[in-house]
Design an enzyme around this catalytic site. Structure first.
Site, PDB file in Angstrom:
ATOM      1  N   HIS A 176       0.846  -1.195   0.000  1.00  0.00           N
ATOM      2  CA  HIS A 176       0.000   0.000   0.000  1.00  0.00           C
ATOM      3  C   HIS A 176       0.880   1.243   0.000  1.00  0.00           C
ATOM      4  O   HIS A 176       2.105   1.160  -0.086  1.00  0.00           O
ATOM      5  CB  HIS A 176      -0.983  -0.019   1.169  1.00  0.00           C
TER       6      HIS A 176
ATOM      7  N   HIS B 288       4.060   1.502   2.167  1.00  0.00           N
ATOM      8  CA  HIS B 288       5.244   0.802   1.641  1.00  0.00           C
ATOM      9  C   HIS B 288       5.903   1.634   0.543  1.00  0.00           C
ATOM     10  O   HIS B 288       7.116   1.782   0.499  1.00  0.00           O
ATOM     11  CB  HIS B 288       4.869  -0.562   1.060  1.00  0.00           C
TER      12      HIS B 288
ATOM     13  N   CYS C 219      -0.387  -9.563  21.079  1.00  0.00           N
ATOM     14  CA  CYS C 219      -1.156  -9.140  19.898  1.00  0.00           C
ATOM     15  C   CYS C 219      -0.778 -10.034  18.726  1.00  0.00           C
ATOM     16  O   CYS C 219       0.372 -10.025  18.292  1.00  0.00           O
ATOM     17  CB  CYS C 219      -0.886  -7.684  19.526  1.00  0.00           C
TER      18      CYS C 219
ATOM     19  N   CYS D 284       0.629  -7.970  15.709  1.00  0.00           N
ATOM     20  CA  CYS D 284       2.010  -7.494  15.894  1.00  0.00           C
ATOM     21  C   CYS D 284       2.968  -8.673  16.021  1.00  0.00           C
ATOM     22  O   CYS D 284       4.166  -8.516  15.858  1.00  0.00           O
ATOM     23  CB  CYS D 284       2.154  -6.681  17.166  1.00  0.00           C
TER      24      CYS D 284
ATOM     25  N   CYS E 186      -4.415  -3.658  21.732  1.00  0.00           N
ATOM     26  CA  CYS E 186      -3.114  -3.330  21.150  1.00  0.00           C
ATOM     27  C   CYS E 186      -3.040  -1.826  20.857  1.00  0.00           C
ATOM     28  O   CYS E 186      -3.954  -1.270  20.252  1.00  0.00           O
ATOM     29  CB  CYS E 186      -2.921  -4.117  19.852  1.00  0.00           C
TER      30      CYS E 186
ATOM     31  N   HIS F 193      -2.929  -1.786  16.801  1.00  0.00           N
ATOM     32  CA  HIS F 193      -4.059  -2.340  16.050  1.00  0.00           C
ATOM     33  C   HIS F 193      -5.399  -2.140  16.742  1.00  0.00           C
ATOM     34  O   HIS F 193      -6.445  -2.360  16.136  1.00  0.00           O
ATOM     35  CB  HIS F 193      -3.824  -3.835  15.794  1.00  0.00           C
TER      36      HIS F 193
ATOM     37  N   LYS G 177      -7.086   9.045   9.332  1.00  0.00           N
ATOM     38  CA  LYS G 177      -6.510   7.819   8.783  1.00  0.00           C
ATOM     39  C   LYS G 177      -7.155   7.556   7.426  1.00  0.00           C
ATOM     40  O   LYS G 177      -8.335   7.810   7.253  1.00  0.00           O
ATOM     41  CB  LYS G 177      -6.829   6.650   9.729  1.00  0.00           C
TER      42      LYS G 177
ATOM     43  N   LYS H  68     -10.931   3.099   3.026  1.00  0.00           N
ATOM     44  CA  LYS H  68     -11.747   2.978   1.818  1.00  0.00           C
ATOM     45  C   LYS H  68     -13.142   3.526   2.057  1.00  0.00           C
ATOM     46  O   LYS H  68     -13.718   4.182   1.200  1.00  0.00           O
ATOM     47  CB  LYS H  68     -11.809   1.505   1.382  1.00  0.00           C
TER      48      LYS H  68
HETATM   49 ZN   LIG Z   1      -0.923  -5.093  17.376  1.00  0.00          ZN
END
Ligand SMILES: [Zn+2]
Length: 508
Positions: free
Chosen positions: A20, A23, A128, A131, A146, A149, A299, A302
Site C-alpha cells: 500500500h 510501503h 497481539c 504485531c 493493542c 491495532h 486515517k 476505503k
Molecule cells: Zn498489534
C-alpha cells in the site's frame, strides 16, 4: 575495494498483506537517499525485502487452506513487483524464507546463546497476534487492546527462550548519549530513551507453539521469534546477495535503516542490543519516518473515500510525479496528509508549470535564437552568486537524511530561473541585434541553471531528469558537476534537442 560504503535499508514488508501507499512511501524515500549518495560517488548498497515468518502468516495461510510458504510466495511477488513501478534502485531483495538467511540467523543467534545472553523461562503476557508481539503493561490500551491495532490482546503463556535484554540497559543508554544521531529525528530518540527509561525487561527469543520460522539450533522444537529473524535480514543479506561473494566486511555496519514509527522499539532497542550480544558493530543511524494520513488529517480508509492509491496515482500521473509529490508534500520524519487532489495540484502547478515549462522554454529558445547551440560565453554573475553553495546545502541536508529541506532548496532555484526568464525577456533581446551578447549570456545561464537543478533533482524524479539532461546535451548527472559554472555553461558548444513536455497537461 571501493571506498566510502553506504549501506541503506528499508524495513522489510510483512507478507501478511498487500503493498500500500505506506510501503511505497518508505521505498521511495529510501531510494531518493540511495540515489543521491550514488551521485556523490558513495559505494551504495540498497536492501529491501519481505518478512515472511511468524504466526500471522501461518494463521492467514491456514485460514485460506494453503501452506504458509504458498502465501508468502504469492505476497512477496506483489511486493517485489511494486519496486520497478516505483523506479526503486535496490541492489537486492531479501526474503526471510531464503535458506541462506535462515542459516545465518542461526549462526548469529547461536553466538548470542554461546555468549550467555539467552536462558529458558516461562513467559506470560498480553499478546497481539497482528504485531506478533507481547505488550508490556504501560503500552496496553484500555480494555487490553493493542496500541497499534486496537484489537483485543490475548493472555498467553509459554515456555520459551529469553534474550537478556535487561543486561543491555546501560550499553544502550551509553549508545544514545554518545551517538545522539543513532536515532533520528530527535523526537524518535526521545521515544527510545523514554522506553529504556522505564527499565528494560528480558524478551522472548523463541516460540514453542509455532513451526513457521527459523529453527532454534540448540533446541529445534522452537522457532525464533519472528522479530529477531526479521531484524537480522539487514545483516544476513550481505552474506549471499551476490553469489560467490560475501559483502559483510565491505558494507557492515549499515549506515542507515529507514523505518516507520510503529517499529521503533524493535530497531532502536532490540536490534542494537542483539548485535552487541553477538559482538557485531551497531548501525550508524535509524531514521524513523512518519505516517501518511489522508489530506483531511484522518486515517486513510476505503469507507471514507480518502485513500491515495499508489497504483492509481502511477497510472494517472506517472512514477516521477508520485515520487516528487510524496517527498515534497510530507516532511520526512513527520506525519503528513496526502491525497489525489494534492497530487494533481502539485503536478500541474509545480512539475508542469514550473519545472516542465522552464525546461520546454529553455530548449525552445536555444533552438529558435541560436540554432540549438549552447552559448559559450560567461554566465550571469547574478545567478552565479545566487546558486553559490546550493549543491553543498543539498548535500548537507542529505547528510542528515533530510530530503525535504534539500528539495525545498532546489525548488526555490527552479522558481528563480522562471523569474529570470521573465525579467530578462529573451524574446525582446532577440529583436535587437545589438543585444546578441546579452542574449547569449541569458540563454547560457538558463541552460546552466536548468542543468544544475536537474542534477540535484535526479534522485527524486530520475526518469524525467535523464531525458532532460540528454536533451540539454549534458547527460552526466554526477554530483561533481552539480555546481553552477561561472566561466560559461558546462555544456557550452553542445547542441540541445527538442523534447516533448516532461509533464504534459492532463485532461481532467
Ligand atoms: Zn498489534
Amino acid at each position: 575495494m571501493p571506498q566510502n560504503p553506504f549501506f541503506i535499508t528499508t524495513a522489510i514488508a510483512y507478507v501478511n498483506g498487500q503493498p500500500h501507499l505506506g510501503h511505497a512511501y518508505e521505498e521511495i524515500a529510501t531510494d531518493v537517499i540511495a540515489r543521491h549518495m550514488r551521485q556523490r560517488g558513495r559505494d551504495v548498497f540498497f536492501l529491501t525485502g519481505t518478512d515472511e515468518h511468524g504466526e500471522p502468516v501461518a494463521d492467514a495461510a491456514h485460514a485460506q487452506g494453503i501452506e504458509p510458504q504458498q502465501l508468502a510466495d504469492a505476497n512477496a511477488a506483489r511486493f517485489q513487483a511494486l519496486l520497478p513501478q516505483l523506479n526503486v534502485s535496490n541492489d537486492f531483495f531479501i526474503r526471510t524464507t531464503d535458506e541462506q538467511h535462515a542459516l545465518r540467523v542461526q549462526q548469529v543467534l547461536q553466538r548470542v546463546y554461546d555468549n550467555g545472553h539467552v536462558y529458558k523461562g516461562t513467559y506470560e503476557g498480553w499478546y497481539c497476534p497482528r504485531c506478533a508481539d507481547f505488550k508490556v503493561e504501560n503500552e496496553i490500551l484500555e480494555g487490553n487492546r493493542c496500541p497499534i491495532h486496537e484489537i483485543h490482546l490475548t493472555r498467553e503463556q509459554e515456555e520459551n527462550w529469553f534474550f537478556r535484554l535487561s543486561t543491555f540497559q546501560e550499553a544502550l543508554e551509553t549508545l544514545f548519549e554518545t551517538h545522539p544521531d543513532f536515532v533520528l529525528p530527535s523526537r524518535a530518540l526521545n521515544e527510545a530513551q523514554a522506553f529504556i527509561g522505564q527499565g528494560l525487561q528480558d524478551v522472548s527469543l523463541s516460540r514453542a507453539k509455532l513451526t513457521w520460522g527459523v529453527k532454534v539450533p540448540w533446541d529445534p522444537g522452537h522457532v525464533f521469534y519472528v522479530w529477531f529473524d526479521a531484524l537480522l535480514n539487514y545483516y544476513t543479506a550481505l552474506g549471499y546477495a551476490r553469489p560467490g561473494e560475501d559483502l559483510t566486511d565491505r558494507y557492515w555496519p549499515a549506515q542507515l535503516h529507514v523505518i516507520g514509527k510503529d517499529i521503533l522499539k524493535f530497531h532502536t532497542i532490540f536490534w542494537p542490543a542483539m548485535l552487541m550480544a553477538a559482538d557485531l558493530p551497531v548501525p550508524g543511524h535509524v531514521f524513523v519516518h512518519g505516517f501518511l494520513l489522508a489530506a483531511d488529517g484522518r486515517k486513510m480508509s476505503k469507507s471514507l473515500g480518502n485513500v491515495l492509491d499508489p497504483f492509481e496515482a502511477l497510472e494517472l500521473y506517472g512514477v516521477d510525479a508520485l515520487r516528487f509529490y510524496l517527498m515534497r508534500e510530507v516532511v520526512f520524519g513527520q506525519d503528513g496528509g496526502v491525497g489525489m487532489d494534492g497530487l494533481g495540484n502539485r503536478y500541474t502547478s509545480e512539475l508542469a508549470n514550473e519545472y516542465g515549462n522552464l525546461a520546454s522554454r529553455t530548449l525552445a529558445m536555444i533552438h529558435r535564437y541560436r540554432d540549438g547551440f549552447v552559448p559559450t560565453v560567461a554566465t550571469d554573475p547574478v545567478l552565479v552568486a545566487e546558486f553559490d553553495g546550493l549543491h553543498d546545502r543539498v548535500a548537507a541536508a542529505f547528510d542528515v537524511f533530510d530530503p525535504s529541506t534539500a528539495l525545498g532548496e532546489i525548488w526555490e532555484k527552479v522558481r528563480r530561473l522562471n523569474r529570470y526568464v521573465e525579467e530578462r525577456a529573451p524574446w525582446q533581446l532577440a529583436k535587437d541585434p545589438s543585444a546578441a551578447a546579452e542574449l547569449d549570456q541569458v540563454l547560457g545561464s538558463l541552460h546552466e541553471g536548468l542543468r544544475v537543478v536537474s542534477i540535484l533533482l535526479a534522485p527524486y524524479i530520475p526518469e524525467s531528469v535523464a531525458k532532460l539532461l540528454e536533451a540539454l546535451g549534458t547527460p552526466d548527472s554526477s554530483f561533481t558537476n552539480a555546481g553552477f559554472s561561472a566561466t560559461g555553461p558546462l555544456a557550452g558548444g553542445a547542441t540541445v534537442s527538442q523534447l516533448p513536455p516532461l509533464f504534459p497537461r492532463l485532461l481532467s
